[in-house]
Design an enzyme around this catalytic site. Structure first.
Site, PDB file in Angstrom:
ATOM      1  N   SER A 123     -46.130  10.437 -10.549  1.00 20.96           N
ATOM      2  CA  SER A 123     -45.300  11.399  -9.828  1.00 20.96           C
ATOM      3  C   SER A 123     -44.369  12.096 -10.804  1.00 20.96           C
ATOM      4  O   SER A 123     -43.639  11.442 -11.558  1.00 20.96           O
ATOM      5  CB  SER A 123     -44.491  10.684  -8.741  1.00 20.96           C
ATOM      6  OG  SER A 123     -43.775  11.605  -7.962  1.00 20.96           O
ATOM      7  N   ASP A 124     -44.379  13.402 -10.797  1.00 20.21           N
ATOM      8  CA  ASP A 124     -43.649  14.216 -11.753  1.00 20.21           C
ATOM      9  C   ASP A 124     -42.134  14.069 -11.571  1.00 20.21           C
ATOM     10  O   ASP A 124     -41.657  13.424 -10.640  1.00 20.21           O
ATOM     11  CB  ASP A 124     -44.058  15.685 -11.581  1.00 20.21           C
ATOM     12  CG  ASP A 124     -43.828  16.502 -12.837  1.00 20.21           C
ATOM     13  OD1 ASP A 124     -43.261  15.973 -13.798  1.00 20.21           O
ATOM     14  OD2 ASP A 124     -44.240  17.680 -12.848  1.00 20.21           O
ATOM     15  N   LEU A 125     -41.395  14.732 -12.448  1.00 21.58           N
ATOM     16  CA  LEU A 125     -39.931  14.736 -12.398  1.00 21.58           C
ATOM     17  C   LEU A 125     -39.465  15.740 -11.345  1.00 21.58           C
ATOM     18  O   LEU A 125     -39.109  16.878 -11.667  1.00 21.58           O
ATOM     19  CB  LEU A 125     -39.354  15.110 -13.765  1.00 21.58           C
ATOM     20  CG  LEU A 125     -39.496  14.073 -14.865  1.00 21.58           C
ATOM     21  CD1 LEU A 125     -39.226  14.709 -16.221  1.00 21.58           C
ATOM     22  CD2 LEU A 125     -38.542  12.919 -14.642  1.00 21.58           C
ATOM     23  N   PHE A 126     -39.468  15.345 -10.090  1.00 22.66           N
ATOM     24  CA  PHE A 126     -39.054  16.246  -9.018  1.00 22.66           C
ATOM     25  C   PHE A 126     -37.542  16.226  -8.882  1.00 22.66           C
ATOM     26  O   PHE A 126     -36.931  15.166  -8.767  1.00 22.66           O
ATOM     27  CB  PHE A 126     -39.709  15.840  -7.699  1.00 22.66           C
ATOM     28  CG  PHE A 126     -41.206  15.953  -7.718  1.00 22.66           C
ATOM     29  CD1 PHE A 126     -41.816  17.196  -7.758  1.00 22.66           C
ATOM     30  CD2 PHE A 126     -42.010  14.830  -7.724  1.00 22.66           C
ATOM     31  CE1 PHE A 126     -43.198  17.319  -7.787  1.00 22.66           C
ATOM     32  CE2 PHE A 126     -43.387  14.936  -7.754  1.00 22.66           C
ATOM     33  CZ  PHE A 126     -43.980  16.177  -7.791  1.00 22.66           C
TER      34      PHE A 126
ATOM     35  N   LEU B  75     -48.997  13.957  -9.126  1.00 20.98           N
ATOM     36  CA  LEU B  75     -48.243  14.720  -8.137  1.00 20.98           C
ATOM     37  C   LEU B  75     -47.378  15.709  -8.899  1.00 20.98           C
ATOM     38  O   LEU B  75     -46.325  15.376  -9.425  1.00 20.98           O
ATOM     39  CB  LEU B  75     -47.352  13.803  -7.297  1.00 20.98           C
ATOM     40  CG  LEU B  75     -48.026  13.041  -6.160  1.00 20.98           C
ATOM     41  CD1 LEU B  75     -48.582  11.722  -6.677  1.00 20.98           C
ATOM     42  CD2 LEU B  75     -47.011  12.758  -5.057  1.00 20.98           C
TER      43      LEU B  75
END
EC number: 2.5.1.16
Length: 861
Positions: free
Chosen positions: A619-622, A547
């Site tokens: 999941s990326d560093l959002f 993501l």
């Protein structure tokens, strides 16, 4: 609003009806904007937070308003009691709005099948989304579109009152909308939740509808105009106010009015889109700051309508006033790039100091200084056009409805052309100047088509105002604020964002909307760890889902593993372009890898529609405080993730602790643990002030697959590397078992309905809480180790004593780094010695380094 009545009781009754009707119209506008804000947010969750999805939602909503204005406006004169019809329309809005819940649930059930059919076909996908948006939004919007024409038919009793009263109604309705936008952003979601806020809007419409019907039944209709009544003695001897304000014959071409309404809507909404992008370059870009721009814009339009009301009351020549407003709008709009550049100091981040409240006040002040006067002028034009429609045979409701329809259709096209055409083709600053030129051209055309006195002089004056547009040099304005020594490699202005690849000190990075950094080559190990750690702890990963793409460095690290499929969903196509052009090498040839599939789509939406099961989802560093990213930390999102994990699957939620408070971190951890039965915590680096961690979740209780981990880590290392060294290098990043520790049991969870993170993190970012870093984080690690020591951690059951010691060594090393960063060198040395005692290979930290992470498994790569 002149009411001629022979009796004081009738006058009092008329005034009561007028005042009550105006209040009801204000509340109706309030509820309408609450709906609009919540619909945009809810359909953004369903469709994805893409520019196309937002444009589809807005277009359908505005289309409903336009169709309703035209349809109900045509019928307005047929109703003897238009206020009663207004009340019924409000009840209809409330009833059709309730269908939202049924249709959204149905869409959730049907979406995987729809996604399977539409797939990568953007047009087909947009068609399906448009059909749902039409089903959900069009019926209530169609009814909303009839409320202003019906209220106008009710209150406007004389032809010469159309401009004066119509502009007042528009001002009140728009002011109600601005108030609703404020409540929907700052008050209602946290106080009531989104469902509660939506039900409140429905309740307000019900209240308005019932109140309007009750007014009609109890007080009746406004008295008929004096001209239709038998004259009294007083009316024979004194002229009425309406007679004193008899309409003048301006010779305004009737067809031009509709074109001006259409083009006014086109230009105004195009300007709103451009201004929103403009302020996105210097703001926090949370739900609050986006709301500030919208509230200011709506408030300015309401003030502009009040200005139009005063101009209409003075009975000035409508052609001259319209041309003047057009010309002044063009000039004022042309100044906004330069005033914005000056106010922000060349695109510097706005409101650096102070807490959240002070920041919001600062945003209001700075944004108001740039856009308030131009927006007031833009807002005065449309309602003043009602003055140009005044004639003896005018039907108020019909005139208002047709004008609203023309204006709204223009607004739809203007927002689409600006968002999907101009920004990509010519960029932000030239687009704003083009819109300014459009207003000036309309001013000249308006004068040229009418027999206005001194027409030539007027036309020359307006045309001369275009001269500055020819000499204004936007090339001198910053498009990006660079750090010392930083240079732009490529800048892309697109429908979704303004993105740039830049270089500084030999390192490349990607920026989005000026200040938001997606990472770069300066922290290769940290970025690659975000893929390596989740893949290393899975026994046999074949399918990986990311993501978020960012620079592609993280996803590129997955290519080192023998996986079969790598799927990446990245919201911003501009980022994909820059990553492919400038980061393919540090991403290890990601964009040339046949196993890789990249989609320009919202990650949550992409995952929800996929039928494929994945072994690892990362999941990326959002950034948690940015608008639209909070929904990636909710229960509903994690349930989607869990449903897409294969057996023995691993989900890694990476978190930037330097952008979270401890409370927010615990909320996210608790939220994940409410969905996944096992959640463990891993570090991605050893930074004391900018750490990242991963909440790694499993769909069932499990233990660390030691044999597979040893094989995986050994495969990552250079030939001949000690297997214990590679295992130790990995286990030093392990922190503890969140789910079994008992530390996260009490407290709220983050849901789509109660978005604690999306609405709380922006306040933390403005300094109301401390980031979860440094000594506070080290103490948390210690508390986690004390609550569940490695020897008692069921996740580490397969490890021997020495291997569990590698975990303790990692904690000691982090303590060492924190104490060293705070200047406590002597105390830090104790923890360094403990780390070295437990380490199966030689390691000498560099005091000049910020990281010093001992990562033996990638040695030699």
């Amino acid at each position: 609003m002149t009411v001629d009545s022979p009796a004081k009781a009738d006058i009092h009754q008329a005034r009561l009806l007028v005042a009550a009707a105006l209040i009801l119209l204000f509340v109706s506008g309030f509820a309408a904007l609450v709906y609009q804000v919540l619909w945009l947010r809810e359909l953004g969750l369903l469709f994805g937070a893409t520019a196309q999805a937002a444009a589809t939602t807005i277009a359908v909503f505005f289309a409903g308003i336009a169709a309703g204005g035209w349809f109900w406006g045509r019928l307005a004169s047929r109703f003897e009691r238009p206020l009663l019809v207004f009340g019924l329309l409000e009840l209809g809005v409330a009833a059709t709005a309730l269908l939202h819940f049924v249709l959204v649930d149905a869409y959730h059930a049907l979406y995987p099948a729809i996604y399977a059919i539409a797939g990568d076909h953007l047009g087909l996908n947009t068609l399906f989304k448009g059909m749902l948006a039409f089903t959900v939004l069009f019926p209530p919007a169609f009814l909303m579109g009839g409320t202003l024409p019906m209220m106008g038919q009710h209150l406007i009793r004389q032809p010469q009152d159309l401009g004066r009263t119509g502009s007042l109604l528009y001002a009140l309705n728009t002011l109600g909308g601005a108030s609703g936008a404020f409540a929907a952003a700052f008050v209602l979601p946290l106080a009531l939740g989104f469902v509660g806020a939506y039900l409140l809007a429905i309740g307000l419409d019900l209240l308005v509808g019932v109140a309007a019907i009750a007014l009609v039944l109890s007080l009746g209709q406004l008295p008929a105009p004096a001209s239709t009544q038998a004259p009294t003695d007083s009316s024979k001897t004194a002229p009425s106010a309406s007679a004193a304000l008899a309409p003048i014959k301006s010779g305004f071409r009737r067809g031009l009015v509709w074109w001006l309404a259409f083009l006014s809507g086109f230009l105004t909404l195009a300007v709103e889109v451009l201004w929103t992008r403009m302020f996105a370059q210097v703001l926090q870009n949370s739900v609050y700051t986006y709301a500030v721009v919208l509230i200011l814009f709506l408030g300015a339009l309401a003030i502009g309508a009040s200005v139009a009301n005063r101009l209409a009351a003075r009975r000035l020549n409508p052609v001259a006033v319209t041309a003047g407003l057009l010309a002044l709008s063009g000039v004022a709009l042309a100044t906004t790039p330069f005033s914005f550049h000056a106010v922000t100091g060349g695109l510097a981040y706005m409101g650096q100091d102070g807490g959240f409240v002070r920041y919001i006040i600062s945003v209001f002040a700075h944004a108001g200084a740039v856009m308030l006067i131009p927006a007031i002028l833009l807002g005065a034009l449309f309602p003043f056009l009602l003055r140009a429609l005044e004639r003896d045979d005018v039907v108020p409701g019909k005139a208002i409805g047709r004008l609203v329809a023309a204006n709204t259709v223009g607004a739809i096209l203007g927002s689409l052309v600006a968002g999907f055409g101009l920004l990509s083709l010519i960029g932000l600053w030239p687009s704003i100047l083009l819109m300014a030129g459009g207003y000036l051209v309309l001013a000249v055309v308006t004068i040229g088509l009418h027999p206005l006195r001194h027409r030539l002089a007027w036309a020359v004056a307006c045309a001369s105002l275009m001269v500055p547009l020819l000499v204004l040099d936007t090339g001198q304005l910053n498009r990006l604020q660079l750090a010392p020594g930083e240079r732009v490699i490529e800048l892309v202005e697109g429908a979704h964002a303004t993105a740039a690849a830049t270089e500084r000190d030999g390192h490349r990075l990607i920026r989005v909307n000026n200040f938001y950094r997606l990472g770069g080559t300066g922290a290769l190990d940290s970025e690659r760890n975000q893929a390596r750690i989740p893949l290393l702890v899975h026994p046999d990963p074949e399918s990986v889902f990311f993501l978020g793409l960012g620079t592609g460095i993280t996803a590129g690290a997955a290519g080192d593993f023998p996986v079969e499929v790598i799927t990446i969903c990245e919201l911003l196509p501009e980022v994909i372009q820059l990553a492919e052009r400038h980061f393919n090498e540090p991403a290890r040839g990601l964009f040339d890898d046949e196993r890789v599939r990249i989609r320009a789509e919202d990650g949550r939406n992409c995952l929800a529609g996929s039928r494929r099961q994945h072994d690892v989802i990362i999941s990326d560093l959002f950034t948690p405080w940015r608008a639209g990213t909070g929904n990636l930390y909710t229960v509903e999102h994690y349930e989607i993730v869990k449903s897409r994990l294969a057996e023995n699957g691993v989900f890694a939620q990476w978190l930037p602790l330097y952008q979270l408070s401890r409370e927010e971190f615990e909320t996210i951890a608790r939220t994940i643990n409410s969905v996944f039965p096992q959640v463990v915590l891993w570090r991605g680096d050893m930074y004391p002030k900018g750490p990242i961690v991963a909440l790694i979740a499993y769909g069932e209780e499990t233990t660390l697959p030691l044999e597979a981990v040893q094989a995986n880590t050994q495969a990552m290392a250079a030939p001949g590397t000690d297997p214990d060294a590679t295992l130790a290098a990995l286990l030093r990043f392990y922190i503890g078992n969140i789910g079994e520790s008992g530390l996260m049991e009490d407290g709220p969870v983050n849901t789509d309905n109660r978005p604690i993170i999306e609405y709380g993190a922006p306040r933390t970012q403005r300094g109301e809480d401390e980031w979860f870093v440094g000594m506070e984080l080290a103490r948390f690690y210690e508390a986690l180790a004390n609550a569940l020591p490695p020897a008692q951690d069921p996740y580490l059951n397969g490890l021997n004593e020495a291997q569990r010691g590698y975990v303790t060594a990692g904690l000691s090393y982090y303590r060492y780094m924190v104490l060293l960063s705070e200047g406590h060198e002597q105390a830090a040395q104790v923890f360094l010695e403990d780390f070295l005692e437990r380490t199966p290979f030689d390691f000498a930290p560099d005091p000049a380094s910020d990281d010093n992470a001992p990562t033996g498994w990638e040695a030699g790569r």
